[in-house]
Design an enzyme around this catalytic site. Sequence first.
Site, mmCIF file in Angstrom:
data_model
loop_
_atom_site.group_PDB
_atom_site.id
_atom_site.type_symbol
_atom_site.label_atom_id
_atom_site.label_comp_id
_atom_site.label_asym_id
_atom_site.label_seq_id
_atom_site.Cartn_x
_atom_site.Cartn_y
_atom_site.Cartn_z
ATOM 1 N N GLU A 138 -2.807 10.114 -12.915
ATOM 2 C CA GLU A 138 -2.756 9.917 -14.359
ATOM 3 C C GLU A 138 -3.721 8.791 -14.707
ATOM 4 O OE1 GLU A 138 0.382 8.818 -17.989
ATOM 5 O OE2 GLU A 138 0.985 8.560 -15.891
ATOM 6 N N HIS A 153 0.830 -1.201 0.000
ATOM 7 C CA HIS A 153 0.000 0.000 0.000
ATOM 8 C C HIS A 153 0.865 1.251 0.000
ATOM 9 C CE1 HIS A 153 0.492 -0.830 4.418
ATOM 10 N NE2 HIS A 153 0.645 0.496 4.476
ATOM 11 N N GLU A 197 -3.648 4.066 1.494
ATOM 12 C CA GLU A 197 -3.978 4.288 2.891
ATOM 13 C C GLU A 197 -3.993 5.799 3.116
ATOM 14 O OE1 GLU A 197 -2.221 3.738 7.431
ATOM 15 O OE2 GLU A 197 -1.411 2.493 5.806
ATOM 16 N N HIS A 248 2.790 11.621 -9.243
ATOM 17 C CA HIS A 248 1.378 11.270 -9.376
ATOM 18 C C HIS A 248 1.161 9.788 -9.105
ATOM 19 C CE1 HIS A 248 3.050 10.485 -13.492
ATOM 20 N NE2 HIS A 248 2.357 9.371 -13.333
ATOM 21 N N ASN A 254 -5.113 13.511 10.132
ATOM 22 C CA ASN A 254 -4.691 13.924 11.466
ATOM 23 C C ASN A 254 -5.652 14.986 11.978
ATOM 24 O OD1 ASN A 254 -2.184 12.379 11.790
ATOM 25 N ND2 ASN A 254 -1.452 13.593 10.069
ATOM 26 N N ARG A 278 -1.263 11.750 3.399
ATOM 27 C CA ARG A 278 -2.129 12.489 4.314
ATOM 28 C C ARG A 278 -3.134 13.347 3.566
ATOM 29 N NH1 ARG A 278 3.303 12.658 5.745
ATOM 30 N NH2 ARG A 278 3.796 11.604 7.702
#
Length: 316
Positions: free
Chosen positions: A173, A56, A107, A125, A111, A60
Amino acid sequence: QALFGGRVGLRVPARLSTRGVSAGAEAGGPAARAATVISPEEAVEWVKKDRRRLLHVVYRVGDLDKTIKFYTECLGMKLLRRRDIPEERYTNAFLGYGPEDSHFVVELTYNYGVESYDIGSGFGHFGIAVEDVEKTVELIKAKGGTVTREPGPVKGGKSVIAFIEDPDGYKFELIERGPTPEPLCQVMLRVGDLDRAISFYEKAFGMELLRRKDNPQYKYTIAMMGYGPEDKHAVLELTYNYGVKEYDKGNAYAQIAIGTDDVYKTAEVVRQNGGQITREPGPLPGISTKITACTDPDGWKSLLLLTISQQFKNYI
């Protein structure tokens, strides 16, 4: 938190927090003291035998619900699971096109109270394979999404692509491609020395150089690295822009997690090939799962910053 550069989320059982992970590493426990001696010759053979897979990619976001809505409605991803860690003041969500134990997934980490991040100039990208780029772009526009490059052939080639941005400004993309088992197919990062990077990923991470293409007209070169063909596996796209040696990495993009059979041997091989170990290999506090963390020669924490043992699948 020190280990992961902030609360980026770790795919571990809910009973384990990232604070416990970093505390164990910094306390100089068994994990920090563990070491494996392996000769350069043995390292070469080990990397060939190790069963590695991109697991993965972590980054953020400022509004988790808004991002999940965009990914599910516009990009066709599924919300696989969501986990809130109030004691650490963060929430993460896993999204993708199939189960985590067999697909590359994202993932997302939110926060508490942080609404925006600096993406920097180093991150490029993500790539998503779709069967019809124009229809996908029309859907994204209808949903209020941002299209930064209209559908059309790639410069110097025939592949039809388009570029869009998600609510946080991460670029995607869209690549027109037939049915594929891995629609989330690329992560593009910029590097300052392409030959050094290729050598590192081959020798330390066991990746294969799938293709390399120089574009002198536009003054850049790309190298596709991975654990299998591009049409069936997620790959890492490394980009070198002529004359650019360093990039601002910002604080938004975090890391890529990769599965390995032996974190101790992996850490030693990384050391031998110019990587920096930021968390010595060893078990996570309270459970038998083992991890190690590192940065690559360009300083990208996302490239094997978290190398997860295949044992980890038991907890996904």
